[in-house]
Each structure stands twice: as C-alpha cells, then as structure tokens.
Design an enzyme around this catalytic site. Structure first.
Site, PDB file in Angstrom:
ATOM      1  N   GLU A  83      29.593  46.858  25.003  1.00  0.00           N
ATOM      2  CA  GLU A  83      30.456  47.785  25.753  1.00  0.00           C
ATOM      3  C   GLU A  83      29.988  49.231  25.684  1.00  0.00           C
ATOM      4  OE1 GLU A  83      31.274  45.838  23.345  1.00  0.00           O
ATOM      5  OE2 GLU A  83      32.149  46.944  21.686  1.00  0.00           O
TER       6      GLU A  83
ATOM      7  N   HIS B 145      27.148  45.562  20.206  1.00  0.00           N
ATOM      8  CA  HIS B 145      28.248  46.033  21.055  1.00  0.00           C
ATOM      9  C   HIS B 145      27.781  46.194  22.507  1.00  0.00           C
ATOM     10  CE1 HIS B 145      31.311  46.843  18.004  1.00  0.00           C
ATOM     11  NE2 HIS B 145      30.289  47.104  17.220  1.00  0.00           N
TER      12      HIS B 145
ATOM     13  N   CYS C 191      30.416  41.390  17.570  1.00  0.00           N
ATOM     14  CA  CYS C 191      30.256  41.966  16.233  1.00  0.00           C
ATOM     15  C   CYS C 191      31.133  41.237  15.225  1.00  0.00           C
ATOM     16  CB  CYS C 191      30.536  43.474  16.282  1.00  0.00           C
ATOM     17  SG  CYS C 191      30.010  44.296  14.779  1.00  0.00           S
TER      18      CYS C 191
END
Ligand code: XMP
Length: 519
Positions: A178, A176, A85
C-alpha cells in the site's frame, strides 16, 4: 441484510499504514471498511459478508502469547484473503506454519523481491525486469509456511516474501504493497480485487444515490438541522441532505465575526441563491467579539468561542420546531476505531473547536452522511452535487477563525487589517496559480507595531506574518517554498494596499515543531 456495494473487509492489527490500504482500494472503486481485529468476531464476519478480506500489518508479534488473531471462521468463509506483513504472519500461524522472532530477522525499508518459476495471478504485471522494489517493515519472519502454501517471491532477508495457496485463494506478502515505496503495490491490489470478482461498483454517482436513500430511510419526514461552517465538509453534507429531504433541512450559519473577508456573504449567497436551502444566518459577531475583549490567552480564546458557539447554535436550533436530527460532516478518518497498543493519555496541544457534545446536550440524533468518506472523496461528492470547484478546493479554515491568527488581544481594528492583508495574499497566490499546491495559506497579524517610512513620512503600524504550508492531513506540515520574487511582490502589495501594516515577514516553521495556526 443486503448491502448496496460489493464489500471488502480490512481487519486492522494496528499498522500505521492501514488507512493507506483503504485508499488504494477506494481508488480502484472498491468499497471497503477497516475494523479492528477485536471487533471482527465470527458473527461480525457473517454479517459483513465480505467478498474478500485483507489482514493488515501490526506492531505486535504473533509469537507472543495472546497476540491478535483473525476469527477462525475466516479460513472457511470461501473468500480470497490477503495477509500483509504481520497479517501474513498471523495467517501463517493460524494455518499451522511457523513464525520466529529474534536476532537477524528484522528488515526495514527498501528491499528487492525476485520471483520463483511459478506464475501467480496477483503478480500479473510484476517482475518485467526480473525483480521489484518493495517496502519492508517487520521484526519477525515466517520460518515455515503453512501446509498448502508455496513460495512465489523471495528477498534476501525474507525467503517467504510472497507466498500463496492459490486453490484456496489465500495470499500473503511480507512487505507493504500500500505504500508508494512499493511501486507495483497498486497493481497487486488491482489483481487481487479482480480475482475476487469486484466490478468496481463504488463510484461517486452510485454513492450519492445510496447516501440519499439512506438519509431518507433514517430521517423519514422528520426535521434536520445542520451547522454550516462554510467549510467543504459541512457544505457537502448540507447539500446532500437537502437533495434527500428538501426543506426539512434547515442550516444554521453562525457568524462569529472572525471570518475572512466576504466569507459570510459568499456562503450565504451560495446556499440561498444556488441551492435554495433554508438558512439561518446568525450574525453574532457582537456577542463573540464582546466576550473576547481583553482576552489574549490562546486557550481561553478557543474555549470562549467553543462554548459560545454551542450556546448560540442551540438557541437557533431550538427555534426550529420538531427538529430531531443534527447533521455533521464527520469524515471516515475521524471514525475509524484505530487499534492502540501504546495506550496512555496524549497531550492536548490545542482545544479544537467543533460542535461535539451538542447532540447529547440537545437530545438530537446524528445524521453523518460522510462517515464513510475520505477528504478527497468528499470533494468528489461535492463535484457530483454540483458545488462550484472554487468552493470545493478551498483551504481548511479553523473553527475559531481569525481569533487564532491574531496573537494577543483581538480588536475590531486588527481584524479589519488582517482581513484586508489576507485577501491580498490569497489573491496573489491565486494569480500565481499556486492555490491548489498549498494546503493552507493565511496571514497572521502580529501584536507589535514597527516603525517604517513611506513617502516622506514615518509610519508606526502593525507587522504581519504570511504562512503557507504543504501537508497531506494537517498533522505534519512544511512551509511552502515561494520564490523570493513572489514574496517581495506580495509584501509590497500588502504594504501599499493595506492601511495599518508596514512590515511583512514569512513564517518558515515546519510542523512539528510549530503548528500550522499561530495559536
Ligand atoms: P494546527 O494549528 O493544530 O492545525 O497545526 C492543524 C489544522 O487544523 C486546523 N485547526 C482547526 N480546525 N477547529 C478546526 O475546525 C479548530 O479549533 C482548529 N484549530 C486548528 C488548522 O487550520 C489546520 O488546518
């Protein structure tokens, strides 16, 4: 300096989800640390000697003058780098690409990425169905990629959703990976760390051995004292330190008279009988309950208990001759220096009780062997050390104990009733196999008496509230959706088995706006 594990460095630019990157990597048995970008200088980077680096996202715009940057030496360090990002944008800016902000460039929430024709190692296992769902959260976007980079994935609003310069092992994604809303995100991390040569050497068994070696190196033949609360963190810390230095460790368990039924006996038995750890069981209930007499304000309760706790602990600790160290069960989330862009003072909702301030006051050095671990890793370490599973899975219990589950004035009578009701409630939860699904469950005894009828007689007894919440970190919580059958059965049992209670309610407040504890 040599490090016991292969290390990955996460440079934090202030994203809300940076800790999740660390979680995903730890799950892959990779040792990583999060450090704020301000701290990561060229010298720091050299000393840390990472095998790979990840740049987190963040709230600042790279187009702003003076916005965060990675140290210049990172780009020539010869290690794989993944930018996420804002980390992607930082990377592009520093490597002479271009990032723009402005109208129409923001993208938040679910998006779908489609691949380019070229294959990329970190996307192994991606795009089986032609596209992948990802989670976007960005205001700016890359308008021109840096020299050497090529595009490997695009989304409708992010033409450079995945870019890379595979020759230099530089990777950058706009989304993202994660978060759980990027279902193949974990796979991307796995590919990245495999490519960086990590062998998955971060295991609890190896961690335990290293931690023991480090404690020995830090403490030598000096003495350590440890405040035991009966909770998982301080218990695991104590057992670990005992393995390292044996009887040079003394634990102090301060019983403030505000513990659950049988709690003191269980903790003391476990440490004395199972582990043979020198333990001072300080029964100071008279002192604490005396000081709390007539106190009904929650903050006064908390402050009274917190202050007395420190005094009492200090008294007992002074009796241990030659103690130079104080052990604490501090966890990783408590020590990450988070990047704050908002600043400003935050409001104190409750004065939390801990032994903070003790080391300075007593002139002791700190031993904090759990500083690198997340809560579930502490539990894994506890298992590795042979602590009983029932102990490891225990619900959190607050330092001020039952005092904050007894709104209004605390009396011995109320505490005794509360203990019994709590024991029945927890027994019910265990019997129904729900204990591990619940973050925390307890009874609060209410400062009202209500009228009831039992048999042919009138009762005028206390009402109580049952509380059970789900949560991941205690910061937010929702009430647990028990069935009506369960609630009915539990209420009946409490009223029948606990003398002094004739009415049971269930608290269905979430946090926020409520808090988990009643005070
Ligand atoms: P609240 O009531 O603030 O609680 O929503 C969040 C979590 O923190 C625990 N808690 C404490 N733990 N000392 C502690 O060690 C305290 O003073 C304290 N107050 C609340 C609470 O049990 C819940 O898990």
């Amino acid at each position: 300096m040599t490090h016991p594990h292969q290390r990955l460095l996460i440079i934090d630019f202030g994203s809300q989800v940076t800790q999740l990157i660390a979680r995903r990597l730890r799950e892959l048995n990779v040792y990583c640390e999060i450090h704020p970008y301000q701290k990561v200088t060229d010298a720091f980077l050299k000393g840390f000697a990472p095998r790979a680096v990840i740049l987190s996202g963040g709230p600042d715009s790279v187009t702003r003058e003076g916005s965060p940057r990675a140290p210049e030496s990172l780009w020539t360090a010869g290690v794989p780098i993944l930018g996420i990002c804002d980390g992607q944008q930082t990377k592009m800016t520093q490597l002479r690409g271009r990032v723009e902000s402005g109208h129409g460039t923001a993208e938040f929430g679910r998006a779908f990425v489609t691949p380019s024709d070229e294959k990329l190692a970190i996307l192994d296992g991606w795009f089986d169905d032609g596209r992948e769902q990802v989670w976007m959260s960005h205001g700016d976007h890359v308008s021109q990629i840096a020299p050497g980079f090529r595009v490997y994935g695009t989304s409708p609003n992010a033409p450079f959703a995945i870019t890379a310069d595979p020759e230099r092992d530089f990777y950058a994604v706009q989304f993202h990976p994660e978060v759980h809303h990027t279902p193949k995100g974990a796979r991307l991390y796995e590919n990245f760390i495999r490519l960086a040569g990590f062998t998955g050497d971060w295991t609890m068994a190896s961690y335990k051995d290293d931690a023991i070696a480090r404690i020995r190196a830090q403490v030598g033949d000096k003495k350590v004292i440890c405040g035991l609360s009966g909770g998982v963190d301080s218990s695991v810390a104590a057992v670990l330190i005992h393995e390292a230095i044996g009887d040079n460790l003394t634990c102090v368990f301060v019983d403030h008279g505000l513990l659950r039924k049988n709690e003191a006996a269980e903790v003391v038995a476990m440490f004395r009988d199972n582990y043979n750890i020198p333990l001072i069981h300080a029964d100071e209930s008279d002192l604490f309950l005396g000081a709390l007499e007539g106190v009904s304000d929650p903050e006064v309760k908390r402050k009274t208990i917190g202050k007395l706790f420190i005094d009492v602990f200090q008294n007992y600790a002074n009796q241990i001759e030659g103690a130079e160290f104080l052990a604490q069960g501090t966890l990783y989330p408590d020590v990450i220096e988070s990047v704050s862009f908002s600043g400003g003072p935050s409001v104190t909702i409750k004065s939390h009780h801990n032994v903070g301030g003790l080391p300075e006051k007593m002139g002791l050095k700190l031993v904090e062997p759990l500083r690198e671990l997340f809560k579930d890793e502490v539990r894994a370490l506890g298992r590795e050390l042979g602590l009983p599973p029932s102990f490891i899975g225990r619900h959190p219990f607050p330092g001020p104990g039952l005092a904050i589950r007894c709104p209004g004035e605390i009396t011995r009578e109320k505490l005794a009733i509360l203990r019994e009701a709590d024991a029945v409630y927890i027994d019910q939860i265990r019997k129904h196999g729900l204990y591990d699904e619940i973050w925390q469950a307890f009874v609060a005894i209410l400062p009202v008496r209500t009228v009831g009828v039992m048999g042919d007689g009138r009762t005028y007894d206390f009402a109580c509230a049952l509380r059970a919440v789900t949560s991941v970190d205690g910061m937010t919580a929702d009430y647990y959706p028990f069935t009506h059958d369960f609630l009915g059965e539990t209420a009946t049992r409490i009223i029948n088995e606990v003398k002094g209670i004739n009415r049971v309610t269930y608290d269905i407040t979430s946090k926020p706006p409520g808090t988990i504890e009643w005070e």
